[in-house]
Enzyme design. Structure first.
Site, short mmCIF file in Angstrom:
data_model
loop_
_atom_site.label_atom_id
_atom_site.label_comp_id
_atom_site.label_asym_id
_atom_site.label_seq_id
_atom_site.Cartn_x
_atom_site.Cartn_y
_atom_site.Cartn_z
N TYR A 488 19.96 2.48 43.09
CA TYR A 488 19.95 3.85 43.59
C TYR A 488 20.23 3.90 45.09
CZ TYR A 488 18.43 8.70 44.19
OH TYR A 488 18.39 10.04 44.49
N SER A 568 23.32 10.26 40.51
CA SER A 568 22.99 11.12 41.64
C SER A 568 23.36 10.42 42.94
CB SER A 568 21.51 11.50 41.59
OG SER A 568 21.24 12.58 42.44
N ASP A 651 24.59 21.32 35.93
CA ASP A 651 23.95 20.58 37.02
C ASP A 651 24.01 21.43 38.29
OD1 ASP A 651 22.96 18.84 38.89
OD2 ASP A 651 24.17 17.14 38.26
N HIS A 686 21.24 17.82 35.55
CA HIS A 686 21.19 16.60 36.35
C HIS A 686 20.56 15.43 35.60
CE1 HIS A 686 21.87 14.74 40.20
NE2 HIS A 686 20.63 14.32 40.27
#
Length: 717
Positions: A488, A568, A651, A686
């Site tokens: 991430y 993301s 989203d 999302h």
């Protein structure tokens, strides 16, 4: 937090067919000619930043309301579906995923009044169901079943809050994955909803007080701005049960700061309302209002946004906060309620330690703290003076979460999980120090044949970065095994061990799963986070690239067998590293990614991310730095891995235009034969609240795509 969706609990045994049959099972397809994609028109849109012109030929795709964009989405999904549906073993993969996900998942209980509350999924339910029970071990009655709120499971619970004493349940729902919430109230004695219905809410808690609750809301947006408009003018309100939302009382608003958002909590005795104010994903102010003094004003006890302050509990005199002010690894401080004033002084209760605090709460005079030691959990108990009284023994290297105190007693509940351990619920007694396993998920899988190791590698600037590696014990390190690397790298979010039935479906096929704890996360406190932000953001990409190199150089895998994924901010990570070093990967799966770094702050709550990213409007240096790695702006005519971009049409956090513009650029620029596809999920957002049926469909597509592109046989049991 895998963004092809990790469920937190999970698994099952597979019997492999004989190796002599593998060749007949491969049946992989390959792209021998360049694919034909839908035509994406280019427009002459040019922005000027500090005197420099930047073309934005796909700006028109930002209009999610236009018929032209809708037709483009249909055309892209048509091409993607034709490719994915033709891949072999889709039915077998889907069946296996259902088998592995079909187990009971249950949250730790929380006590309100005389009742215990928890969430449970019996196996393949689209959404988990909320229950009420008489004790902490037996099944209770259904309080709320979100599966009955929609036929396709796309209405999900987003917020749950039981009132003090257990009389009411306040709950929020989100439709089709949107961040917009609607609040309702259920009477727990009748299990019927009241007439209360609240709208235009995002990222708000339900904070009960007397005959209503505090929450925060936005003004109603225009129809065309619902999914992409910038969210401004957040307001803290009080809603009295049985009244329309139009009569809600404004508790706090600041028209001079329209971009600040608010959330609320309340002291355990109901005397003090705590308001958290934030203008980004990092740093917040803290305001308090004395509810026992009707004419009291809101006092800004922390009147700045530079550091994080989290309310973790209180007693008769103090509110306790977890903060990284003057403590990169966080410390616990107390502010005297009776002496509260603007920019109040605080007393340090628990000083910064060598390991970073991940989670803390204060209850009944005891402080319970979870530390991260090289990205896995350690738990210690302290008294209200910060003196250690116990260290909780955990069942291995994993992650602790979901602390839930049994208020008024010495008992707390928590969950423990790891890559190879589905959720276990424990009950710990602070007084007797008994740590008892209450329940665990029963997953039929031969865990003894798999193991997790932690390695450390050196990044480009010499930083020492840890990485978890999960694999079958008999895997030979000769470079032939397929591997999947996920991370991430942002917003102080740590990649701690977590369980996923989907990952079992990968490792049982001989795959290796790797999670590097790259900078931008919070594994080593605020310094680790800040080292992956702003003008140091490229540390994130370098860490990930060096993790891939470590796997290749140490023969866990090879570049032609390596898949990378992230969602993301992690989608940004994958878009950036694939543009920078496509030779490291065979398959790339960027999901719901922030791909246009020059315009991300112009949509919904994107401006909150500026503390991690900076914006193109800050100064010329920041503009040039962002453009130098922005996935949309760094696409080149080079050999790319096979790419499957994923997003959702609802989203409203990372608007789908990011992914639309990225795939349009790839399809227009890349001249090779590997597929450049986008999977646009309908009635999905999302990722949060996605129904299990959609998760299985999505993972069937992902697994089919990976196995085909790396030319690896899928072995059917």
């Amino acid at each position: 937090m895998l963004f092809f969706i990790i469920d937190s609990f999970c698994m099952q045994k597979i019997n492999f067919i004989t190796l002599c049959s593998i060749a007949s099972l491969c049946a992989c397809t390959s792209t021998t000619t360049k694919m034909t994609y839908p035509e994406t028109k280019r427009v002459d849109t040019v922005d000027v930043y500090f005197g420099q012109e930047v073309a934005d030929p796909y700006r028109w795709l930002e209009d999610d309301n236009s018929a032209e964009t809708a037709e483009w989405v249909k055309a892209q999904n048509r091409v993607t579906r034709e490719y994915l549906d033709a891949l072999p073993y889709r039915e077998e993969i889907s069946t296996r995923l259902k088998q592995l996900m079909n187990y009971t998942k249950r949250s730790a209980p929380s006590k309100h009044g005389e009742k215990y509350f928890y969430s449970k999924n019996d196996g393949l339910q689209n959404q988990s169901v909320f229950y009420m029970a008489d004790n902490d071990t037996t099944d209770g009655v259904v309080c709320l079943d979100p599966n009955k709120l929609s036929e396709d499971g796309t209405v999900a619970l987003s917020t749950l809050s039981v009132s003090e004493g257990g009389k009411y349940l306040g709950y929020g729902i989100a439709r089709s994955g949107s961040d917009w919430n609607e609040f309702y109230v259920r009477d727990l004695s009748t299990l019927e909803d009241l007439e209360d219905h609240l709208m235009w809410i995002k990222f708000s808690s339900i904070t009960w007080y007397k005959d209503g609750f505090f929450y925060s809301r936005y003004p109603q947006p225009s129809e065309e701005d619902i999914l992409k408009g910038e969210n401004k003018d957040n307001t803290v309100c009080y809603h009295k049960l049985g009244t329309p939302q139009s009569e809600d009382v404004t508790i706090y608003a600041d028209p001079t700061q329209p971009l600040v958002g608010y959330n609320t909590s309340i002291s355990s005795d109901g005397r003090v309302l705590i308001i958290t104010a934030t203008e980004s994903t990092s740093g917040n102010a803290v305001f308090i209002k004395r509810l026992d003094q009707p004419q009291s004003k809101v006092v800004k006890v922390i009147d700045q946004f530079e550091y994080d302050f989290f309310h973790i509990g209180d007693d008769a005199e103090n509110i306790y906060l977890m903060t990284n002010k003057d403590a990169s690894n966080y410390q616990i401080v107390a502010i005297n309620i009776n002496k509260a004033k603007q920019n109040a002084e605080y007393n340090t209760i628990l000083a910064e330690q060598a390991d970073a605090i991940e989670e803390a709460y204060f209850e009944n005079g005891k402080l319970c703290v979870t530390y991260m030691h090289d990205a896995y959990s350690l738990v210690k108990i302290y008294d209200n003076r910060g003196i250690e009284t116990d260290s909780v023994s955990l069942s291995g290297i994993g992650a602790v979460g979901g602390f839930s105190p049994d208020k008024g007693s010495e008992e707390i509940y928590y969950t423990f999980t790891s890559f190879l351990s589905p959720s276990q619920i424990y009950k710990y007694n602070i007084k007797t120090k008994e740590n008892r396993l209450l329940m665990k998920s029963d997953v039929q899988f031969d865990f003894d044949n798999y193991s997790t190791e932690q390695v450390f590698f050196e990044s480009t600037d010499g930083a020492r970065v840890p990485m978890f590696i999960v694999k079958r014990n008999d895997i030979k390190l000769d470079g032939s095994a397929p591997a999947w690397i996920y991370s991430y790298g942002g917003f102080n979010i740590s990649m701690t061990p977590s369980f996923s039935a989907q990952i079992l479906a990968w490792i049982e096929q001989g795959g290796i799963y790797a999670v590097p704890n790259i900078r931008g996360g919070g594994e080593y406190g605020a310094k680790w986070h800040k080292a992956g932000t702003l003008m140091q953001k490229k540390h994130v990409f370098e860490d990930f690239e060096n993790a891939a190199r470590y796997l290749i150089e140490n023969k866990y895998t090879s570049a032609n067998k390596l898949t990378c994924s992230g969602g993301s901010n992690g989608g940004l990570l994958i878009g950036a590293v694939v543009n920078r070093h496509p030779e490291l990967f065979r398959v790339a799966l960027p999901s719901v990614g922030v791909m246009d770094m020059l315009r991300y702050h112009k949509f919904t709550i994107g401006r909150y991310w500026a503390t991690d990213y900076g914006t193109s409007e800050d100064n010329v240096e920041m503009f040039e730095y962002l453009r130098s790695y922005s996935p949309v702006h760094t696409i080149k005519d080079q050999e790319y891995p096979s790419i499957l971009v994923q997003t959702g049409d609802h989203d409203d956090r990372v608007v789908p235009a990011h992914s639309f513009k990225y795939i349009a650029g790839l399809q227009n620029t890349y001249t090779g034969k590997n597929p450049m596809l986008i999977r646009i999920d309908t009635n999905a957002g999302h990722g949060a609240g996605k129904p299990l049926s959609k998760i299985i469909d999505q993972n069937t597509d992902v697994f089919s795509f990976i196995f085909n592109e790396i030319n690896h046989p899928y072995i059917v049991k």
